[in-house]
Design an enzyme around this catalytic site. Structure first.
Site, PDB file in Angstrom:
ATOM      1  CB  CYS A   2      -0.949   0.079   1.180  1.00 41.63           C
ATOM      2  SG  CYS A   2      -1.978  -1.351   1.413  1.00 41.63           S
ATOM      3  NE  ARG A  27       5.714   2.238  -0.876  1.00 40.06           N
ATOM      4  CZ  ARG A  27       5.995   1.797   0.340  1.00 40.06           C
ATOM      5  NH1 ARG A  27       5.088   1.155   1.039  1.00 40.06           N
ATOM      6  NH2 ARG A  27       7.174   1.991   0.866  1.00 40.06           N
ATOM      7  N   GLY A  99      -0.353  -1.430   6.480  1.00 38.11           N
ATOM      8  CA  GLY A  99      -0.052  -2.320   7.605  1.00 38.11           C
ATOM      9  C   GLY A  99      -1.273  -3.137   7.995  1.00 38.11           C
ATOM     10  CD  GLU A 478      14.375 -15.615  -8.976  1.00 37.62           C
ATOM     11  OE1 GLU A 478      13.912 -15.932  -7.857  1.00 37.62           O
ATOM     12  OE2 GLU A 478      14.087 -14.545  -9.527  1.00 37.62           O
ATOM     13  CE  LYS A 482      10.973 -13.603 -10.878  1.00 42.82           C
ATOM     14  NZ  LYS A 482      12.010 -13.180  -9.992  1.00 42.82           N
ATOM     15  CD  GLU A 485       7.287 -13.143  -9.420  1.00 42.56           C
ATOM     16  OE1 GLU A 485       8.516 -13.270  -9.501  1.00 42.56           O
ATOM     17  OE2 GLU A 485       6.743 -12.324  -8.676  1.00 42.56           O
ATOM     18  CG  HIS A 501      14.312 -38.862  -1.678  1.00 40.49           C
ATOM     19  ND1 HIS A 501      14.622 -40.100  -1.164  1.00 40.49           N
ATOM     20  CD2 HIS A 501      15.460 -38.389  -2.223  1.00 40.49           C
ATOM     21  CE1 HIS A 501      15.908 -40.353  -1.367  1.00 40.49           C
ATOM     22  NE2 HIS A 501      16.441 -39.333  -2.007  1.00 40.49           N
TER      23      HIS A 501
HETATM   24  C1  F6R Z   1       9.722 -12.094  -7.022  1.00 43.13           C
HETATM   25  C2  F6R Z   1       9.913 -10.935  -6.176  1.00 43.13           C
HETATM   26  C3  F6R Z   1       9.699 -11.084  -4.724  1.00 43.13           C
HETATM   27  C4  F6R Z   1      10.695 -10.226  -3.939  1.00 43.13           C
HETATM   28  C5  F6R Z   1      10.392 -10.294  -2.433  1.00 43.13           C
HETATM   29  C6  F6R Z   1      11.401  -9.523  -1.619  1.00 43.13           C
HETATM   30  O1  F6R Z   1       9.991 -11.802  -8.360  1.00 43.13           O
HETATM   31  O2  F6R Z   1      10.230  -9.871  -6.653  1.00 43.13           O
HETATM   32  O3  F6R Z   1       9.747 -12.411  -4.321  1.00 43.13           O
HETATM   33  O4  F6R Z   1      11.979 -10.701  -4.182  1.00 43.13           O
HETATM   34  O5  F6R Z   1       9.111  -9.773  -2.212  1.00 43.13           O
HETATM   35  O6  F6R Z   1      11.437  -8.187  -2.010  1.00 43.13           O
HETATM   36  P1  F6R Z   1      12.682  -7.289  -1.677  1.00 43.13           P
HETATM   37  O7  F6R Z   1      13.819  -7.766  -2.484  1.00 43.13           O
HETATM   38  O8  F6R Z   1      12.245  -5.902  -2.076  1.00 43.13           O
HETATM   39  O9  F6R Z   1      12.933  -7.408  -0.207  1.00 43.13           O
END
Ligand code: F6R
Length: 606
Positions: A2, A27, A99, A478, A482, A485, A501
């Site tokens: 946010c 955000r 928050g 990773e 990717k 998401e 396993h």
């Molecule tokens: C995935 C991605 C998130 C951020 C995670 C941490 O592509 O971008 O998993 O890596 O939210 O964010 P930071 O690096 O800003 O602490």
């Protein structure tokens, strides 16, 4: 998560609030809203979806008022619709909130018993009514102090009052908040980035503090409502330009920028003329550190995992890796000779920040690897190693990942040399390879056509797996992250040796499986694991590096060969096709690549 903006000015504020909200969209982007104060009444407009929707609303276009607050939301409590969008207002008070209020149910019960009526499903609305209730008996400062003390959880707040034509209150606990100073106007923002187009003079609130923003001055208070003095910082006044250039998406642009990210990082730390690495002002002697704990979330956590392999390879340090949301609540054994490294692109991730705060409270050695150097994590760490990859706009992290692992590799190399764990000749060889890395990444970037065709099979599948061993295992994780998401396809990253396993049961005819098998010490083992999935019907995409030796396997569906370098640097090259695979899958599906559903760029709630 946010974003908050507040402006107290002599002129109409709605257009500036909308502009700042657009910058804050990274955000959260499921709904947005604005409230201004005009002629003794609060006008509020909210809409579902992007800030564009809010801006198009004719009421917003004609909105007057010289004081106002705005918000972009990433839903925690209640659906992402216009009713739950912020601001939330009573007759007297309007509030925007980042928050989570953990005791909102109890507080709501109490407030309902006092006759307050709730409109939304949010936790935020209790704050509105609590202030309104406290204002019945208290002045503004005391009502705020009392309200904040009743709230459990985390918050950054922006508050305006119907009968206060020259006042915005900002308050912080857990979620970041900054005050900005302009000519005849002052601002509140959830980060300095939101304020940068208006000012470079900033004060960051610390936990427990609140502020009173008037047009011509700002006052700060501690949690007991006692006035305190705070410093005004002057940030660089250069505003970065953010445009996609000829690219369709920021993500595509950011993937292509990776050679530059690496060049910048190498330029910053590698002393080419002396064949050395300079980490200036590193505050600790090498004999003060005998272990290292790396902490992050999501992609940053994968960077930490990657670094574990390198620290173990290049140094004799003990290495631990932790997910920040787990670390912060576990019964950790804090040790003075441990260096705690916090990895974060945004530098605002709530769990990573909480883990840092915990380490600081135990007086541990803290170092951060961050992209945003004005961020809370960078400010509060004892030592900062910036990534220097420029602003990353795409929600899915790409260039920041390569930037993070580069810095961690450089740190491992330097500590290895200083501790005499790594011989000078080997260090020199690795440094030479490192200098060549940006060009190799550049060459690896030209694999688009092949990946575009391959991505179709992933889109048609129920799920997929990404396998790797050793240095390639964190990259498999990773790659899977990717793909899920961006394309919303189920993807699992697994150590190739673990398949038998349990997960092997998932493999069925035609299932796409990515196998990362570069020609390193694990090559033959990984190829055997690959055979096991091929034998069960998997369509294997093998990603390896170029070599004069033929690939020792049959029945591979597709092969991609990246450039060749030392085994420990291959992860940089293996990452590129995986980023592109996720990109093209999402592109084919027509999804919003830079803003995937349910996500946000900066995760400021736990
Ligand atoms: C995935 C991605 C998130 C951020 C995670 C941490 O592509 O971008 O998993 O890596 O939210 O964010 P930071 O690096 O800003 O602490």
């Amino acid at each position: 998560m946010c974003g908050i903006i507040g402006i107290n000015s002599n002129k109409s504020v709605s257009a500036s609030i909308i502009n700042s909200l657009k910058k804050l969209e990274y955000r959260g982007y499921d709904s947005a809203g604005i409230a201004t104060l005009h002629a003794g009444s609060i006008n509020e407009v909210k809409s579902e979806g992007r800030v564009d929707n809010l801006e198009k609303n004719s009421v917003v276009q004609n909105m007057v008022g010289t004081i106002g607050i705005g918000h972009v939301r990433w839903a925690t409590h209640g659906l992402p619709n216009s009713i739950n969008a912020h601001p939330h207002s009573s007759q007297n008070v309007s509030v925007v909130h980042n928050g989570i209020i953990e005791n909102s149910t109890l507080l709501k019960k109490f407030l309902v018993s006092k006759g307050h009526k709730f409109k939304s499903q949010t936790d935020t609305e209790v704050i509105v009514h609590l202030i309104t209730e406290n204002l019945k008996t208290e002045n503004i400062i005391n009502s705020i102090t009392k309200t904040l003390k009743s709230l459990h959880g985390s918050f950054a707040l922006g508050i305006i009052f119907k009968d206060q034509p020259d006042l915005i209150i900002g308050a912080r606990r857990g979620s970041p908040l900054a005050v900005g100073y302009g000519p005849n106007e002052n601002y509140l923002g959830s980060d300095s980035y939101a304020l940068k187009s208006m000012t470079n003079k900033i004060t960051y609130l610390s936990d427990g503090e609140f502020c009173v923003i008037k047009k011509d001055h700002v006052e700060f208070f501690n949690e007991d409502g006692i006035k305190i003095n705070k410093k005004v910082l002057e940030l660089s006044s250069e505003e970065e330009k953010h445009d996609k250039g000829d690219y369709k998406h920021f993500m595509a642009k950011e993937i292509e920028e990776q050679p530059t990210t690496l060049k910048n990082g190498i330029k910053e730390y590698v002393d080419a003329s002396n064949n050395d690495i300079n980490i200036f002002n590193f505050p600790w002697k090498t004999n003060e550190i005998s272990s290292i704990t790396l902490i992050g979330c999501g992609t940053a956590y994968h960077s930490c995992m990657m670094a574990k392999y390198w620290f173990e390879e290049l140094t004799t340090l003990n290495v631990n890796v932790d997910i920040a949301s787990e670390f912060r609540y576990r019964k950790n054994r804090f040790k003075k000779d441990t260096l705690y490294v916090f990895v974060s692109q945004s530098g605002e991730t709530a769990d990573t920040y909480a883990a840092l705060s915990l380490c600081k409270s135990k007086e541990m050695k803290t170092c951060s690897v961050v992209n945003v150097i004005e961020s809370s994590i960078a400010r509060d760490s004892e030592f900062v190693m910036p990534i220097h990859c420029g602003t990353e706009i795409g929600v899915a992290s790409t260039k920041a990942f390569l930037g993070q692992i580069l810095i961690l590799y450089i740190l491992a190399l330097k500590l290895g040399l200083l501790r005499k764990d790594l011989k000078r000749e080997l260090f020199n060889k690795k440094l030479k390879d490192l200098k060549e890395l940006p060009d190799l990444v550049q060459q690896t970037l030209s694999i688009d056509n092949k990946i575009q065709t391959i991505s179709k099979t992933f889109n048609d599948a129920k799920g997929s797996m990404f396998l790797g061993r050793g240095f390639s295992y964190p990259i498999a994780l990773e790659g899977a992250l990717k793909l899920k998401e961006l394309s919303y396809i189920h993807a699992e990253g697994y150590p190739a040796g673990e398949m038998k396993h349990g997960p092997l049961a998932l493999i069925e005819e035609g299932m796409p499986v990515v196998v990362l098998a570069p020609r390193d010490d694990y090559y033959k083992k990984t190829i055997s694991n690959m055979q096991e999935v091929i034998a069960r019907g998997a369509k294997v995409l093998l990603i390896t590096n170029k070599s004069k030796d033929e690939i020792i396997s049959e029945n591979i569906w597709e092969t991609i060969e990246v450039e060749t370098t030392g085994a420990d640097l291959l992860p940089f090259l293996l990452t590129v096709p995986l980023q592109k695979l996720a990109y093209y899958s999402a592109l084919k599906k027509g999804y919003d690549i830079d803003k995937p559903r349910n996500l946000a760029k900066s995760v400021t709630v736990e």
